[in-house]
Scaffold this active site. Structure first.
Site, short mmCIF file in Angstrom:
data_model
loop_
_atom_site.label_atom_id
_atom_site.label_comp_id
_atom_site.label_asym_id
_atom_site.label_seq_id
_atom_site.Cartn_x
_atom_site.Cartn_y
_atom_site.Cartn_z
N ASP A 1 5.22 1.94 -4.26
CA ASP A 1 4.51 3.22 -4.14
C ASP A 1 5.21 4.35 -4.89
O ASP A 1 6.41 4.28 -5.17
CB ASP A 1 4.31 3.60 -2.66
CG ASP A 1 5.62 3.66 -1.88
OD1 ASP A 1 6.55 2.91 -2.19
OD2 ASP A 1 5.71 4.50 -0.94
N GLU B 1 7.71 3.11 0.92
CA GLU B 1 9.04 3.72 0.89
C GLU B 1 8.96 5.24 0.83
O GLU B 1 9.71 5.95 1.50
CB GLU B 1 9.84 3.19 -0.31
CG GLU B 1 11.34 3.48 -0.22
CD GLU B 1 11.77 4.85 -0.74
OE1 GLU B 1 12.90 5.27 -0.44
OE2 GLU B 1 10.98 5.53 -1.44
ZN ZN Z 1 12.27 5.67 -4.90
#
Ligand code: ZN
Length: 399
Positions: free
Chosen positions: A80, A145
Site C-alpha cells: 500500500d 502498513e
Molecule cells: Zn513504508
C-alpha cells in the site's frame, strides 16, 4: 527514449508503480495478480493469506534453501501507499514517468514499491547465476502498513502460517539518505495516541466559573508542551542524538463546545506521542495521570494506541544476521548509520516476537520524498540497490 526504459528491471518496477494501491480504498487484487505473475516468471511457489480479512491479502513467495530446516530470511515490503494530491505533482502520480535525469516519478517509488521489486530482482539475478542459498528466503508483500499494519503484518505474525515460515531474520524498509550514508533502523519508538477527555463546569459564557474544561486544558497543554520543549532542547544540545532517540509529543486534535457563549462541559485533546527507548512506560503513564489530577480532576485518559515496550534488534556479535549484514557494507566500503526509526514500520511486530529485524532501503544521495508530492527514485539508484542486495541476501542466507 532514455536508456533506462530498455532495462527489464526498470520496466518491472515501473509496471508495479502503475498499480494504485492507495489507502484506504486499496487496489490490492491487481497488485496481487502482478506479484503472482512475477512469482511464476521466477518459477517460485507462492501463497496468498488473508488473516486480516478477504480484502487484505498477503503474498508470500518462497525460494527454498538447501538447508530448509534452518531459520528462514524474510524480505518484506508493503504493497500500500499513501494518498496523493495530483494537482501538486508535476507528473501523474501513477504514471511512473521517467525524465531525462532518469528520475521515475510515482507514489511508492521510495515507500516502498522499490524495495519489493528489488527483492524480486535480486532473487532473479541469483537464480539466473545458478546460485543456491542455505536458508530459505520468503519474499513477502503485505497490506495495510500505511494504516498501522493491524490488518496486515500484525495479524499475520499471529498465524500458524507465519510460524511455519520459521523466520529468523527480517529485512524491510528504511529510508532514503540525502548523502552517502545508509541509515539502518534497528528499533522504533513506541507509539502512544492519547485522548484527554476533559470535563469541566459548564455555564454561561459571561461568568467566571471554576474548574472549566478550558482552564484544565490550559494547565495540561502547558505540561505537555514543556515536556515537549525539554525534548526539543535535548535534541538540539546533544549532537549524538537523532529524532528517534527522544520522545516526540504533538497536539494533533482538539474538539469541544456546542455554542460560542456556552462554557463546554467537555473538551477532547489528542496527542501523538512517540515514546523513546529509554523511557519507563509506567512512570510516563503515572506522570500523565498526575498532571490530570493537578489540572483539577475530571480528566479521563483514553489510549487510542499504547504500544508496549519492544526490545531493539541487537547490533553485536550475538546477532549473526547483524554481523553478516554489516560485513557486506564493510566489504563494499559503504557507510551505514544505525538509527532508531522515527516512525512506525511493520518491523515492530517482528521485534515484538523477538525476531531480529532491520530497516534498510538502498537509496543513497536521494532526497527523501516519501509521502510527499513528486515522490521519485532515480533508475540508477534503483539498479545500484539491486547490486547491494545481490551481496546482502546470499550473505544473510548463508550465515
Ligand atoms: Zn513504508
Amino acid at each position: 527514449m532514455s536508456a533506462w526504459e530498455q532495462n527489464e528491471e526498470i520496466q518491472i518496477f515501473r509496471d508495479y508503480l502503475r498499480i494504485p494501491t492507495v489507502q484506504p480504498e486499496n487496489g490490492y487484487e491487481s497488485c496481487v495478480a502482478f506479484i503472482i505473475k512475477q512469482a511464476d516468471s521466477l518459477g517460485l511457489p507462492y501463497k496468498v493469506y488473508r488473516p486480516g480479512g478477504a480484502d487484505q491479502p498477503i503474498v508470500v513467495i518462497t525460494w527454498q534453501g538447501t538447508n530448509p530446516e534452518l531459520q528462514s530470511i524474510m524480505l518484506n515490503s508493503h504493497m500500500d501507499v499513501v494518498a496523493v494530491f495530483p494537482e501538486y505533482w508535476t507528473h501523474p502520480p501513477f504514471g511512473a514517468e521517467i525524465d531525462s535525469e532518469g528520475r521515475i516519478f510515482a507514489r511508492g517509488a521510495q515507500d516502498m514499491k522499490c524495495v519489493g521489486m528489488q527483492h524480486l530482482a535480486t532473487i532473479r539475478a541469483l537464480k539466473n547465476a545458478g546460485i543456491k542459498l542455505k536458508r530459505t528466503i520468503h519474499i513477502t508483500f503485505v497490506p495495510d502498513e500505511e494504516a498501522g499494519g493491524k490488518l496486515g503484518m500484525y495479524k499475520f505474525v499471529r498465524t500458524d502460517d507465519f510460524k511455519n515460515m520459521n523466520v529468523g531474520f527480517s529485512l524491510e524498509e528504511g529510508c532514503a539518505s540525502p548523502d552517502e550514508v545508509f541509515p539502518v533502523f534497528y528499533a522504533e519508538r513506541c507509539m502512544w495516541r492519547i485522548h484527554l477527555r476533559i470535563s469541566g463546569t459548564t455555564g454561561h459564557g459571561s461568568l467566571l466559573h471554576e474548574n472549566t474544561a478550558g482552564c484544565k486544558l490550559n494547565y495540561l497543554l502547558e505540561k505537555f508542551m514543556s515536556f515537549r520543549q525539554q525534548e526539543v532542547d535535548r535534541l538540539k544540545n546533544d549532537s549524538n542524538l537523532e529524532i528517534g532517540d527522544v520522545t516526540s509529543i504533538n497536539l494533533t486534535k482538539i474538539n469541544g463546545g456546542v455554542q460560542s457563549n456556552v462554557v463546554p462541559s467537555l473538551i477532547v485533546a489528542v496527542f501523538d506521542v512517540r515514546v523513546s527507548l529509554d523511557v519507563d512506560h509506567d512512570e510516563f503513564d503515572k506522570m500523565i495521570q498526575t498532571w490530570c489530577k493537578e489540572a483539577g480532576g475530571g480528566v479521563e485518559v483514553v489510549y487510542e494506541i499504547k504500544e508496549p515496550k519492544v526490545e531493539a534488534t541487537k547490533l553485536d556479535s550475538s546477532n549473526i544476521f547483524w554481523t553478516a549484514f554489516k560485513s557486506v557494507f564493510d566489504e563494499l566500503d559503504l557507510k551505514t548509520k544505525e538509527l532508531v526509526c522515527p516512525a512506525g514500520t511493520d518491523s515492530r511486530y517482528l521485534r515484538e516476537l523477538g525476531i531480529p529485524a532491520l530497516g534498510f532501503s538502498p537509496m543513497q544521495f536521494t532526497i527523501p520524498t516519501l509521502h510527499a508530492h513528486d515522490e521519485y527514485l532515480k533508475a540508477e539508484t534503483y539498479l545500484n540497490g539491486i547490486e547491494i542486495y545481490k551481496k546482502l541476501v546470499p550473505r544473510l542466507a548463508n550465515s
